[in-house]
Design a protein around this motif. Structure first.
Motif, short mmCIF file in Angstrom:
data_model
loop_
_atom_site.label_atom_id
_atom_site.label_comp_id
_atom_site.label_asym_id
_atom_site.label_seq_id
_atom_site.Cartn_x
_atom_site.Cartn_y
_atom_site.Cartn_z
N UNK A 61 -44.72 14.79 -33.17
CA UNK A 61 -44.69 14.56 -34.61
C UNK A 61 -44.34 13.11 -34.89
N UNK A 62 -45.09 12.51 -35.81
CA UNK A 62 -44.81 11.15 -36.27
C UNK A 62 -44.95 11.14 -37.78
N UNK A 63 -44.35 10.16 -38.42
CA UNK A 63 -44.32 10.14 -39.88
C UNK A 63 -45.34 9.20 -40.51
N UNK A 106 -46.53 14.97 -42.41
CA UNK A 106 -46.97 15.30 -43.77
C UNK A 106 -48.12 16.31 -43.74
N UNK A 107 -48.94 16.24 -42.71
CA UNK A 107 -50.10 17.12 -42.60
C UNK A 107 -49.77 18.51 -42.05
N UNK A 108 -48.73 18.62 -41.25
CA UNK A 108 -48.44 19.90 -40.59
C UNK A 108 -47.17 20.58 -41.09
N UNK A 109 -46.45 19.98 -41.99
CA UNK A 109 -45.14 20.52 -42.39
C UNK A 109 -45.18 22.00 -42.78
N UNK A 120 -42.79 22.75 -26.71
CA UNK A 120 -42.00 21.54 -26.89
C UNK A 120 -42.52 20.80 -28.11
N UNK A 121 -41.59 20.41 -28.96
CA UNK A 121 -41.91 19.53 -30.10
C UNK A 121 -41.21 18.21 -29.83
N UNK A 122 -41.99 17.15 -29.73
CA UNK A 122 -41.44 15.81 -29.55
C UNK A 122 -41.47 15.12 -30.90
N UNK A 123 -40.34 14.61 -31.33
CA UNK A 123 -40.26 13.92 -32.62
C UNK A 123 -40.02 12.44 -32.37
N UNK A 124 -41.05 11.64 -32.67
CA UNK A 124 -40.90 10.19 -32.59
C UNK A 124 -40.17 9.74 -33.85
N UNK A 125 -39.23 8.84 -33.71
CA UNK A 125 -38.39 8.40 -34.84
C UNK A 125 -37.51 9.56 -35.32
N UNK A 126 -36.81 10.17 -34.37
CA UNK A 126 -36.01 11.37 -34.66
C UNK A 126 -34.91 11.13 -35.68
N UNK A 127 -34.54 9.89 -35.89
CA UNK A 127 -33.50 9.60 -36.89
C UNK A 127 -33.96 9.96 -38.31
N UNK A 128 -35.27 10.24 -38.48
CA UNK A 128 -35.79 10.63 -39.79
C UNK A 128 -35.58 12.11 -40.10
N UNK A 129 -35.19 12.90 -39.11
CA UNK A 129 -34.91 14.31 -39.35
C UNK A 129 -33.60 14.40 -40.13
N UNK A 130 -33.63 15.02 -41.32
CA UNK A 130 -32.38 15.10 -42.09
C UNK A 130 -31.34 15.95 -41.37
N UNK A 131 -30.08 15.60 -41.55
CA UNK A 131 -29.02 16.34 -40.88
C UNK A 131 -28.81 17.71 -41.48
N UNK A 132 -29.17 17.87 -42.74
CA UNK A 132 -29.05 19.18 -43.38
C UNK A 132 -30.10 19.31 -44.47
N UNK A 133 -30.11 20.44 -45.13
CA UNK A 133 -31.10 20.67 -46.18
C UNK A 133 -32.45 21.02 -45.61
N UNK A 134 -33.47 20.71 -46.37
CA UNK A 134 -34.83 21.08 -45.99
C UNK A 134 -35.52 19.87 -45.37
N UNK A 135 -36.56 19.40 -45.96
CA UNK A 135 -37.29 18.27 -45.42
C UNK A 135 -38.45 18.74 -44.55
N UNK A 136 -39.43 17.87 -44.41
CA UNK A 136 -40.66 18.21 -43.69
C UNK A 136 -40.42 18.56 -42.23
N UNK A 137 -39.63 17.75 -41.53
CA UNK A 137 -39.38 18.01 -40.11
C UNK A 137 -38.66 19.33 -39.93
N UNK A 141 -40.09 22.65 -37.95
CA UNK A 141 -39.33 23.17 -36.80
C UNK A 141 -38.94 24.63 -37.03
N UNK A 142 -38.48 24.94 -38.23
CA UNK A 142 -38.10 26.33 -38.55
C UNK A 142 -39.30 27.26 -38.43
N UNK A 143 -40.44 26.84 -38.96
CA UNK A 143 -41.65 27.66 -38.88
C UNK A 143 -42.12 27.81 -37.43
N UNK A 144 -41.97 26.76 -36.64
CA UNK A 144 -42.35 26.82 -35.22
C UNK A 144 -41.45 27.79 -34.46
#
Length: 171
Positions: A61-63, A106-109, A120-137, A141-144
């Motif tokens: 995944x990339x943003x 944005x395309x697969x959220x 395996x889900x590899x997240x490039x720029x993992x610092x963009x994953x929010x620590x809590x709440x919802x968000x695309x990543x 991940x939850x759906x996966x």
């Protein structure tokens, strides 16, 4: 086609080994911190190869579409045996059958089901994953995890620190 794989540097080999060691010994998800220019693409390609070797399926995944396209091209150049599919509206591609996919978040959220089971889900720029709440990543991940409760997330970042919450890797 000649296989012109690049030999990873020692720290790239150690990063890949550390990911698999972590996964074998822990229930959590590893995060790899590599500075800009350290060769994240090589680490990603090696993780993909290893996943394919045990029959697994992986999504990167990339943003940004530029980052997605660049990474997919680098992986194919670094390791020609990896057939990388791309799922990105911005790149006008919606591959789903490949065992390795590079996908724009944005395309697969909301489309984890269209990508099928991923191990395996590899997240490039993992610092963009929010620590809590919802968000695309987090949504993807939850759906996966509904499709594969054992899916593992591997984050990669050159930005190991968030101002509000601290370290991204290894809290």
């Amino acid at each position: 086609m000649t296989n012109k794989t690049i030999t990873p540097r020692w720290y790239q080999v150690e990063a890949v080994a550390a990911v698999w060691d972590f996964i074998r010994q822990n229930d959590g998800n590893p995060c790899v911190e590599l500075p800009t220019g350290a060769g994240k693409s090589i680490v990603i390609a090696r993780l993909m190869l290893d996943t394919l070797a045990w029959g697994g399926r992986v999504v990167l995944l990339a943003h940004r579409k530029e980052l997605l396209e660049q990474t997919a091209e680098k992986i194919e150049a670094l390791e020609p045996s990896i057939d990388v599919g791309v799922f990105s509206a911005g790149l006008k591609r919606r591959d789903t059958k490949h065992d390795v996919l590079a996908a724009g978040i944005q395309s697969v959220r909301d489309r984890a089901d269209q990508l099928g089971r991923r191990d395996v889900i590899i997240v490039d720029e993992a610092h963009l994953i929010p620590t809590d709440g919802d968000g695309m990543f987090r949504r993807f991940i939850a759906d996966s995890r509904v499709i594969n409760p054992n899916v593992r997330i591997v984050g990669l970042t050159a930005t190991p620190y968030r101002l509000r919450t601290g370290l991204v890797c290894g809290n």
